[in-house]
Design an enzyme around this catalytic site. Sequence first.
Site, PDB file in Angstrom:
ATOM      1  N   SER A 170       7.495 -10.704  -0.027  1.00  0.00           N
ATOM      2  CA  SER A 170       8.136 -10.360   1.246  1.00  0.00           C
ATOM      3  C   SER A 170       8.702 -11.560   1.993  1.00  0.00           C
ATOM      4  CB  SER A 170       7.136  -9.627   2.138  1.00  0.00           C
ATOM      5  OG  SER A 170       5.984 -10.417   2.349  1.00  0.00           O
ATOM      6  N   ASN A 185      14.639  -5.276   7.248  1.00  0.00           N
ATOM      7  CA  ASN A 185      14.252  -4.810   5.910  1.00  0.00           C
ATOM      8  C   ASN A 185      14.981  -3.524   5.534  1.00  0.00           C
ATOM      9  OD1 ASN A 185      12.277  -6.905   5.757  1.00  0.00           O
ATOM     10  ND2 ASN A 185      10.952  -5.660   7.050  1.00  0.00           N
TER      11      ASN A 185
HETATM   12  C1  LIG Z   1       5.889  -4.412   4.979  1.00  0.00           C
HETATM   13  C2  LIG Z   1       4.978  -4.527   3.840  1.00  0.00           C
HETATM   14  C3  LIG Z   1       3.933  -3.634   3.688  1.00  0.00           C
HETATM   15  C4  LIG Z   1       3.580  -2.619   4.748  1.00  0.00           C
HETATM   16  O1  LIG Z   1       4.459  -1.539   4.759  1.00  0.00           O
HETATM   17  P1  LIG Z   1       4.592  -0.666   6.082  1.00  0.00           P
HETATM   18  O2  LIG Z   1       5.129   0.625   5.612  1.00  0.00           O
HETATM   19  O3  LIG Z   1       5.504  -1.419   6.980  1.00  0.00           O
HETATM   20  O4  LIG Z   1       3.219  -0.540   6.658  1.00  0.00           O
HETATM   21  C5  LIG Z   1       3.158  -3.721   2.562  1.00  0.00           C
HETATM   22  N1  LIG Z   1       3.399  -4.646   1.620  1.00  0.00           N
HETATM   23  C6  LIG Z   1       4.405  -5.527   1.730  1.00  0.00           C
HETATM   24  C7  LIG Z   1       4.619  -6.515   0.647  1.00  0.00           C
HETATM   25  C8  LIG Z   1       5.220  -5.503   2.848  1.00  0.00           C
HETATM   26  O5  LIG Z   1       6.188  -6.398   2.971  1.00  0.00           O
END
Ligand SMILES: *Cc1c(COP(=O)(O)O)cnc(C)c1O
Length: 370
Positions: free
Chosen positions: A181, A47
């Site tokens: 995501s 990512n």
């Molecule tokens: C990865 C993700 C999160 C969480 O973010 P982190 O900083 O890794 O805890 C929240 N929402 C979505 C859509 C994500 O893909």
Amino acid sequence: MPALAHIMQQQHAELATAQRMRTLRETSVQPPFIVRDGQTLLHCSGNDYFGLTHHPAVIKAAQQATAQYGAGAGAARAVTGNHPLYAALEQALASHKKREAALVFGSGYLANLGAISTLVGKGDIIFADKLVHNCMLAGAQLSGAKLVRFTHNDMAALARKLSLHRAQGKHALILTESIFSMDGDTAPLEEISELAQQFDAWTLVDDAHGLGFVEIPDAVDVIVGTCSKGLGSYGGYVCAAQPVIDVLTSRAGSFLFTTALPAGVVSASHAALKQLTQDKTLVQRARNNMQKLTEGLGIAPPPAAILPVILGAEEKALKAAAALEREGIAVSAIRPPTVPENTARLRITVSAVHEPDHIQTMIDALKQYV
Ligand SMILES: *Cc1c(COP(=O)(O)O)cnc(C)c1O
């Protein structure tokens, strides 16, 4: 064997049978490669869309702040953990998102948990896209509000659910993502905002994967994001009107009752945001790479840096990922419960630091699965 270990052993065996075991493999990342079991693999699953985890300016910012303020913050922000680097990052985030104010949380997960459970509660109602991230559902559950799901990106379905259920809640909150995501597609944010207005609902958009790619409409009330993906650092944030941020600061449990982020992490996030806003080629390069990849595969380009290749059965996705690894390519097989049943997939991502020959390697290897 003690009873707990015995029951967990049974559950573990069930997971293995269902091909749902998660194993942690030691991996070191050096964009655009990873090293695993002594093998260097082309990284096509991360990512870190702009290669900022390893950007010299970002690393230097982390080192300098760590030397000045120490390795850890030592307390929650509302106690003594609010070191001087927070305000600058929050100002930069608020300005980047064109909102009045921002609040940095420990992670994106904690930001969603805290924001959702603080903005609505018992007696309120949440309308969530079927595919929203696990942490938004956790936030919804924690809030005690009634939860209604609507078919992914289906505005007729959302309108129907709003007209059926809106009256059951005092306040209503609609949850969606700017870039989903695991699917890589975008939500119709303008239409969602219009429906929100029509039904007197608020909107919260998770922009974890949209940063740099998606412009969030002004009408969206709350933007949640993360510093852990495109910014290559760690931490989460909420951007909104000042009164919203003020209430989160005083009431969000996942903000108040956890230790502040280390200064090095906050400083790295700020340096990364500066790189992303100043160097317009970062987003452009990631976009071009996705354009070239999808051209080579003969499919339409998605709106950001995520390309799902849906294979169906979990075993199929696992086999494909293993075969790709043998060819020197690191791609994760994404399986339920991360994605719905029978939609196991390869989740391909491109980054600004992929070179043309890397993209060609991806095309050659992925062709057979598309
Ligand atoms: C990865 C993700 C999160 C969480 O973010 P982190 O900083 O890794 O805890 C929240 N929402 C979505 C859509 C994500 O893909």
